[in-house]
Design an enzyme around this catalytic site. Structure first.
Site, mmCIF file in Angstrom:
data_model
loop_
_atom_site.group_PDB
_atom_site.id
_atom_site.type_symbol
_atom_site.label_atom_id
_atom_site.label_comp_id
_atom_site.label_asym_id
_atom_site.label_seq_id
_atom_site.Cartn_x
_atom_site.Cartn_y
_atom_site.Cartn_z
ATOM 1 N N TYR A 173 0.686 -1.260 -0.126
ATOM 2 C CA TYR A 173 -0.060 -0.215 0.041
ATOM 3 C C TYR A 173 0.844 1.178 -0.105
ATOM 4 O O TYR A 173 1.641 1.771 1.012
ATOM 5 C CB TYR A 173 -0.835 0.121 1.180
ATOM 6 N N HIS A 224 0.422 -11.804 1.473
ATOM 7 C CA HIS A 224 -0.783 -11.100 0.696
ATOM 8 C C HIS A 224 -1.261 -11.671 -0.311
ATOM 9 O O HIS A 224 -2.370 -11.761 -0.695
ATOM 10 C CB HIS A 224 -0.025 -9.703 0.450
ATOM 11 N N SER A 267 -12.700 -5.152 1.848
ATOM 12 C CA SER A 267 -13.678 -4.579 1.105
ATOM 13 C C SER A 267 -14.985 -5.108 1.371
ATOM 14 O O SER A 267 -15.840 -5.625 0.473
ATOM 15 C CB SER A 267 -13.409 -4.818 -0.390
ATOM 16 N N PRO A 268 -15.429 -5.256 2.906
ATOM 17 C CA PRO A 268 -16.829 -5.630 3.246
ATOM 18 C C PRO A 268 -17.939 -4.760 2.358
ATOM 19 O O PRO A 268 -19.071 -5.135 2.529
ATOM 20 C CB PRO A 268 -16.753 -5.432 4.767
ATOM 21 N N ARG A 291 -15.676 -2.016 -1.944
ATOM 22 C CA ARG A 291 -14.800 -0.669 -2.124
ATOM 23 C C ARG A 291 -15.647 0.365 -2.219
ATOM 24 O O ARG A 291 -15.436 1.083 -3.079
ATOM 25 C CB ARG A 291 -14.211 -1.089 -3.583
#
Length: 402
Positions: free
Chosen positions: A128, A196, A276-277, A280
């Site tokens: 990130y 990841h 991303s619940p 997004r």
């Protein structure tokens, strides 16, 4: 002031049917000037008593004017158990892949506000930025060392501060990334270190063995994996017990219910962290076909599900969530998060935001009571609407599902 919270503990059987079991509702009674107690039934042993603002508020230096809203849940089991707030905070969008964002001062303050409200789980990753998201997390959370947990991720190859698009989970690279993350996060031990993305060139047993050594050395406390298959989870867990699996999961993407991932987590006592619940940001209802994404800092413009045509078609799903929420006083974001929290007591979503109003909105999800029958009806209604567009483009899709 009373804060009512639901967590209806129910499991999905192997054939996907809902198995109704525990259904316990707790009441959090808190006050700014007096402590209180959260009474939790025996069936709720995965829910830990909520701390009150009066007695256990973290002194962040910004005042104790808010109640602490986040209950706690347990990821993992046995020696891999990890107690965290029921809702975490994803930090990625504060610097990466989410269009324009506020300056660092604002982001630091927002993170402090999250701590003030009881959040103890903060999620970042080496890629990130790359790197600058970890630096932000380290600076913002330094005053709360030992009181909150920051999780990060290795696996994406980073050379000279830039992502190459390749995977590298060789043991020596994992060790290198671990040391660098410790410095950027300003911690002595990484609370939860995820792989990841799966590296097809390195056996999962070698990855797990390396993490096991780092745990023995006191550099990593727990570990997890992202976007991997049930078989990969079994192989990794056999070498070094996993605390959590992190994969995309929400009402528009329920693959983990059908590919065995949630079942193996349930079987092995591994927690699950949906990233991303809110798809997004889409399920929050703030994105429409006219939304413009920053071409230099927003991966949504590359995703098939975020074309103008797909957004227009999928807005029907948001409308269903909004309709469901209207008679319950909930926003569509709260409906989406509440549905996840109801699924299992060992699921901990990590929605991200750069807005204080959205932070509080997300955390207050725990106040609402919705029964299983209502959630089942919502699922049925959403399932009748076909989702338009794949979640990833072809290259990104190749990196998931191992």
């Amino acid at each position: 002031m009373k804060n009512r919270t639901y967590i209806n503990n129910s499991s999905d059987t192997a054939n996907g049917d809902k198995k109704h079991g525990m259904d316990r509702r707790g009441f959090i009674k808190t006050a700014i000037t007096a402590g209180a107690v959260l009474t939790v039934g025996p069936a709720m042993n995965n829910m830990i008593a909520a701390e009150t603002a009066a007695s256990n508020t973290v002194n962040s230096g910004i005042g104790n004017k808010y109640e602490r809203l986040a209950l706690k849940r347990r990821l993992g089991s046995g020696m891999a158990a990890f107690d965290v707030s029921a809702i975490g905070l994803g930090l990625m969008g504060m610097t990466y892949n989410r269009s324009e964002h506020p300056d660092k001062k604002h982001c630091v303050r927002l993170i402090h506000e999250a701590v003030e409200r009881g959040v103890t789980l903060f999620d970042t990753a080496i890629v990130y930025g790359p790197l600058n998201n970890e630096l932000l997390a380290g600076e913002a959370l330094k005053p709360f060392k030992g009181k909150v947990n920051v999780t990060t991720k290795f696996g994406h190859e980073i050379i000279n501060g830039k992502a190459t698009g390749r995977q590298d989970s060789r043991p020596a690279t994992i060790r290198k990334y671990c040391e660098e993350s410790l410095r950027r996060l300003q911690v002595d031990c990484i609370s939860l270190f995820y792989q990841h993305r799966f590296d097809p060139n390195v056996s999962v047993e070698d990855v797990a063995g390396t993490i096991q050594d780092l745990i023995k050395e006191g550099k990593v406390l727990h570990w997890g994996m992202c976007e991997v298959s049930a078989d990969t989870i079994r192989k990794a867990n056999a070498v070094c017990p996993l605390t959590a699996i992190q994969s995309e999961y929400h009402l528009m993407h329920r693959l983990v219910e059908y590919n065995g991932v949630l079942n193996v987590c349930r079987e092995l006592g591994i927690g699950f962290v949906p990233y991303s619940p809110l798809n997004r940001g889409f399920l929050g209802g703030c994105i429409n076909e006219y939304t413009q994404f920053d071409i230099n800092n927003d991966n949504r413009q590359t995703l098939p599900r975020f074309t103008h045509e797909a957004i227009r078609a999928n807005t029907r799903i948001v409308n269903v969530l909004q309709h469901f929420g209207r008679t319950r006083g909930m926003t569509s974001s709260q409906v989406a998060l509440g549905w996840l929290l109801n699924k299992e007591p060992w699921i901990v979503p990590i929605p991200g935001t750069t807005k204080l109003s959205h932070l509080e909105e997300n955390l207050r999800t725990i106040e609402f009571e919705v029964n299983d029958a209502e959630w089942n009806k919502l699922e049925e209604t959403v399932a009748e609407i076909p989702v338009t567009g794949e979640r990833y483009n072809a290259e990104q899709q190749r990196q998931v599902g191992f």
